[in-house]
Design a protein around this motif. Structure first.
Motif, PDB file in Angstrom:
ATOM      1  N   PRO A 210       0.844  -1.197   0.000  1.00  0.00           N
ATOM      2  CA  PRO A 210       0.000   0.000   0.000  1.00  0.00           C
ATOM      3  C   PRO A 210       0.883   1.251   0.000  1.00  0.00           C
ATOM      4  CG  PRO A 210      -0.645  -1.523   1.765  1.00  0.00           C
ATOM      5  CD  PRO A 210       0.621  -2.057   1.177  1.00  0.00           C
ATOM      6  N   ALA A 211       0.478   2.252  -0.777  1.00  0.00           N
ATOM      7  CA  ALA A 211       1.252   3.495  -0.827  1.00  0.00           C
ATOM      8  C   ALA A 211       1.164   4.208   0.515  1.00  0.00           C
ATOM      9  CB  ALA A 211       0.709   4.393  -1.923  1.00  0.00           C
ATOM     10  N   ALA A 212       2.219   4.927   0.855  1.00  0.00           N
ATOM     11  CA  ALA A 212       2.253   5.650   2.129  1.00  0.00           C
ATOM     12  C   ALA A 212       2.644   7.100   1.876  1.00  0.00           C
ATOM     13  CB  ALA A 212       3.257   4.991   3.068  1.00  0.00           C
ATOM     14  N   GLN A 213       2.472   7.903   2.905  1.00  0.00           N
ATOM     15  CA  GLN A 213       2.980   9.261   2.824  1.00  0.00           C
ATOM     16  C   GLN A 213       3.732   9.576   4.105  1.00  0.00           C
ATOM     17  OE1 GLN A 213       0.173  12.600   2.212  1.00  0.00           O
ATOM     18  NE2 GLN A 213       1.433  13.163   0.451  1.00  0.00           N
ATOM     19  N   ASP A 214       4.929  10.106   3.918  1.00  0.00           N
ATOM     20  CA  ASP A 214       5.816  10.469   5.014  1.00  0.00           C
ATOM     21  C   ASP A 214       5.557  11.940   5.365  1.00  0.00           C
ATOM     22  OD1 ASP A 214       7.954  10.538   6.753  1.00  0.00           O
ATOM     23  OD2 ASP A 214       9.489  10.118   5.251  1.00  0.00           O
ATOM     24  N   HIS A 215       5.978  12.374   6.525  1.00  0.00           N
ATOM     25  CA  HIS A 215       5.893  13.794   6.915  1.00  0.00           C
ATOM     26  C   HIS A 215       7.307  14.202   7.292  1.00  0.00           C
ATOM     27  CE1 HIS A 215       1.825  12.318   7.289  1.00  0.00           C
ATOM     28  NE2 HIS A 215       1.353  13.528   7.490  1.00  0.00           N
ATOM     29  N   LYS A 216       8.006  14.835   6.360  1.00  0.00           N
ATOM     30  CA  LYS A 216       9.461  15.029   6.545  1.00  0.00           C
ATOM     31  C   LYS A 216       9.823  16.201   7.448  1.00  0.00           C
ATOM     32  CE  LYS A 216      11.418  12.269   3.078  1.00  0.00           C
ATOM     33  NZ  LYS A 216      11.043  11.979   1.715  1.00  0.00           N
ATOM     34  N   PRO A 235      -3.135   3.373   3.794  1.00  0.00           N
ATOM     35  CA  PRO A 235      -2.790   3.724   2.414  1.00  0.00           C
ATOM     36  C   PRO A 235      -2.980   5.219   2.159  1.00  0.00           C
ATOM     37  CG  PRO A 235      -4.946   2.660   2.506  1.00  0.00           C
ATOM     38  CD  PRO A 235      -4.410   2.642   3.899  1.00  0.00           C
ATOM     39  N   ALA A 236      -2.231   5.739   1.175  1.00  0.00           N
ATOM     40  CA  ALA A 236      -2.312   7.156   0.825  1.00  0.00           C
ATOM     41  C   ALA A 236      -3.289   7.304  -0.339  1.00  0.00           C
ATOM     42  CB  ALA A 236      -0.938   7.677   0.426  1.00  0.00           C
ATOM     43  N   PRO A 237      -4.433   7.969  -0.106  1.00  0.00           N
ATOM     44  CA  PRO A 237      -5.446   8.085  -1.163  1.00  0.00           C
ATOM     45  C   PRO A 237      -4.959   8.860  -2.388  1.00  0.00           C
ATOM     46  CG  PRO A 237      -6.053   9.390   0.768  1.00  0.00           C
ATOM     47  CD  PRO A 237      -4.858   8.602   1.150  1.00  0.00           C
ATOM     48  N   LEU A 238      -3.855   9.599  -2.215  1.00  0.00           N
ATOM     49  CA  LEU A 238      -3.251  10.322  -3.338  1.00  0.00           C
ATOM     50  C   LEU A 238      -2.965   9.366  -4.500  1.00  0.00           C
ATOM     51  CD1 LEU A 238      -1.850  12.970  -4.321  1.00  0.00           C
ATOM     52  CD2 LEU A 238       0.206  12.213  -3.140  1.00  0.00           C
ATOM     53  N   LEU A 239      -2.526   8.160  -4.173  1.00  0.00           N
ATOM     54  CA  LEU A 239      -2.231   7.185  -5.226  1.00  0.00           C
ATOM     55  C   LEU A 239      -3.494   6.400  -5.579  1.00  0.00           C
ATOM     56  CD1 LEU A 239       0.823   7.748  -5.426  1.00  0.00           C
ATOM     57  CD2 LEU A 239       1.045   5.318  -5.766  1.00  0.00           C
ATOM     58  N   THR A 240      -4.304   7.005  -6.430  1.00  0.00           N
ATOM     59  CA  THR A 240      -5.524   6.351  -6.893  1.00  0.00           C
ATOM     60  C   THR A 240      -5.148   5.159  -7.774  1.00  0.00           C
ATOM     61  OG1 THR A 240      -5.478   7.772  -8.801  1.00  0.00           O
ATOM     62  CG2 THR A 240      -6.795   8.536  -6.947  1.00  0.00           C
ATOM     63  N   ASP A 241      -6.132   4.337  -8.114  1.00  0.00           N
ATOM     64  CA  ASP A 241      -5.859   3.184  -8.979  1.00  0.00           C
ATOM     65  C   ASP A 241      -5.283   3.625 -10.322  1.00  0.00           C
ATOM     66  OD1 ASP A 241      -6.717   1.522  -7.039  1.00  0.00           O
ATOM     67  OD2 ASP A 241      -8.687   1.098  -7.928  1.00  0.00           O
ATOM     68  N   SER A 242      -5.854   4.700 -10.883  1.00  0.00           N
ATOM     69  CA  SER A 242      -5.388   5.079 -12.222  1.00  0.00           C
ATOM     70  C   SER A 242      -3.980   5.657 -12.146  1.00  0.00           C
ATOM     71  CB  SER A 242      -6.379   6.034 -12.903  1.00  0.00           C
ATOM     72  OG  SER A 242      -6.230   7.320 -12.399  1.00  0.00           O
ATOM     73  N   LEU A 243      -3.675   6.375 -11.067  1.00  0.00           N
ATOM     74  CA  LEU A 243      -2.315   6.892 -10.903  1.00  0.00           C
ATOM     75  C   LEU A 243      -1.332   5.738 -10.670  1.00  0.00           C
ATOM     76  CD1 LEU A 243      -0.928   9.580 -10.949  1.00  0.00           C
ATOM     77  CD2 LEU A 243      -1.410   9.857  -8.530  1.00  0.00           C
TER      78      LEU A 243
END
Ligand code: AMP
Ligand code: GLY
Length: 425
Positions: A210-216, A235-243
């Motif tokens: 699952p895609a993740a998002q870090d907070h740097k 999971p990070a919703p930013l990474l949609t299926d189409s993306l």
């Protein structure tokens, strides 16, 4: 099986906690580990980059599988050394690990195989690097990067060419990052939102996590200096299926074809740092290992036995492996020491750990902890703990994580209060 995990951070604690759930695992060792890992594994005082001693240890204890957390031993060739002696090990070999160990190598490979990434030039000569920067308009935003491993600190974002010249001087003349600064990569600044996509790779096939998002950044709303990561969610919703499909077609598949063409047999975890702008993904960086803190949110979502995944990677049969993930969300809040990411305090006694660990849907991963002579758990690193909450939704995971955080305290403790919020908007 007897398993050795190499490393000492939150990522390794998350790996150890996942591995003990495997019915196949009888005993875990960790080199060198930390106070939290010591609750589940026998910690051995061997540094993660001491390949010779790790080899001796594996031979002496009859270890069945070694799993490498950090990049330094991978870039030094720990996998090559183990394979030569026929010891099973999970991670990419030295040639593959260049993808992280040399940013110039990664950029050349991406250029050759037409993988979207920021335009760049690389230089081994500081005068030539300076001349290039001076040839650009003064207000050009640039990113100047030390080529080699710099613990995530070798990337300098420059708003003007004057700042870029200072960055080149710091990296190449003052050698602020040592030998990592022998070469610099100077690239265009990319706008957009970042995501971390990790995959298991067996040489030819891959399987996405699952895609993740870090907070740097250290402070809320992405303010203040960069850190090793103050929290993450998946999971990070930013990474949609189409993306995700676009990432597969324009990045992952050409990259793996490039590996094969270049004679790189990449096995292990590949971490892709992505920048997404107007629906177009491009690569910011590759890491040749599990991300930290991303692993602290991704592994709690894994349903399948991790050992079985490692075996599928080893046998080159990822294509047919059935890897399952829980349809849940996880949020990890990093608790950092006073002063971090600058010079930080150590030896503060940590209170409330037991209460937090006992909470439902919570895992507390230790990153920089130790025990004092009284047997109390104390701070021993910049990032001290990763507190992960899970739930059916990101909102529930955020609530679980912050409820646990509110139980824990130590002198000077700092943390962000907005981890995961981006996923809600
Ligand atoms: P890296 O280690 O190359 O991922 O760089 C660390 C961080 O610097 C990234 O996570 C981004 O936040 C930022 N960064 C790196 N390269 C760029 C770029 N070309 N444009 C904008 N931000 C960047
Ligand atoms: N979270 C970024 C890294 O693991 O390098």
């Amino acid at each position: 099986m007897k398993v050795l995990v190499v490393g000492s951070g939150g990522r390794e604690h998350a790996l150890v906690e996942k591995l003990i759930q495997s019915p196949r695992v009888k005993k875990i060792f960790c080199a060198p580990g930390n106070a939290g890992i010591a609750q589940h594994a026998e910690c051995v005082p061997i540094n993660a980059d001491d390949i010779a001693r790790l080899l001796l240890f594996v031979e002496e204890k009859g270890i069945d599988l070694t799993v490498v957390g950090p990049e330094v031993p991978l870039s030094l060739g720990i996998v090559d050394a183990f394979k030569q002696k026929k010891f099973a090990i999970f991670g990419p070999d030295k040639k593959s690990a260049q993808l992280e160990a040399s940013k110039a190598f990664a950029k050349r490979l991406m250029k050759k195989y037409a993988i979207a990434t920021a335009r760049y030039e690389s230089f081994t000569d500081s005068a030539a690097a300076g001349a290039y920067v001076r040839s650009l308009p003064a207000q050009t935003r640039l990113v100047v990067k030390a080529d080699g491993l710099a613990g995530g600190k070798g990337v300098i974002i420059c708003d003007t060419t004057g700042e870029a010249l200072d960055a080149i001087a710091a990296i190449m003349q003052k050698k602020s990052f040592g030998a990592a600064g022998k070469e610099v990569v100077i690239e265009e600044f990319l706008e957009g939102q970042e995501a971390s996509l990790q995959l298991f790779v067996d040489g030819k096939n891959y399987s996405l996590m699952p895609a993740a998002q870090d907070h740097k950044r250290i402070f809320d709303h992405d303010a203040g200096p960069n850190t090793g990561g103050m929290g993450a969610y998946a999971p990070a919703p930013l990474l949609t299926d189409s993306l995700t499909d676009k990432v597969k077609k324009t990045i992952i598949e050409p990259l793996i074809a490039g590996f094969v063409a270049e004679g790189i047999h990449y096995t292990g975890v590949l971490y892709i740092g992505l920048m997404i702008h107007k629906g177009i993904p491009s690569v910011l960086e590759f890491n040749c290992r599990f991300g930290d803190p991303e692993t602290q949110v991704v592994l709690p979502l894994l349903k399948t036995d991790l050992i079985e995944i490692f075996e599928a990677v080893h046998a080159g049969r990822l294509k047919t492996a059935d890897i399952q993930w829980h349809h849940k969300s996880a949020v990890c809040v990093v608790l950092a020491a006073k002063g971090y990411p600058g010079e930080y305090a150590k030896n503060a006694v940590i209170d409330g750990l037991d209460t937090a660990v006992a909470m439902k849907n919570v895992a507390v991963f230790h990153a920089g902890t130790a025990k004092n002579v009284l047997g109390e758990t104390i701070t021993a690193g910049g990032r001290v703990l990763g507190v992960t909450g899970t739930g059916s939704t990101t909102g529930q995971a955020i609530t679980a994580a912050y409820q646990a955080v509110s139980c824990i305290s130590f002198d000077g403790m700092q943390f962000r209060t907005d981890i995961g919020k981006k996923a809600l908007s």
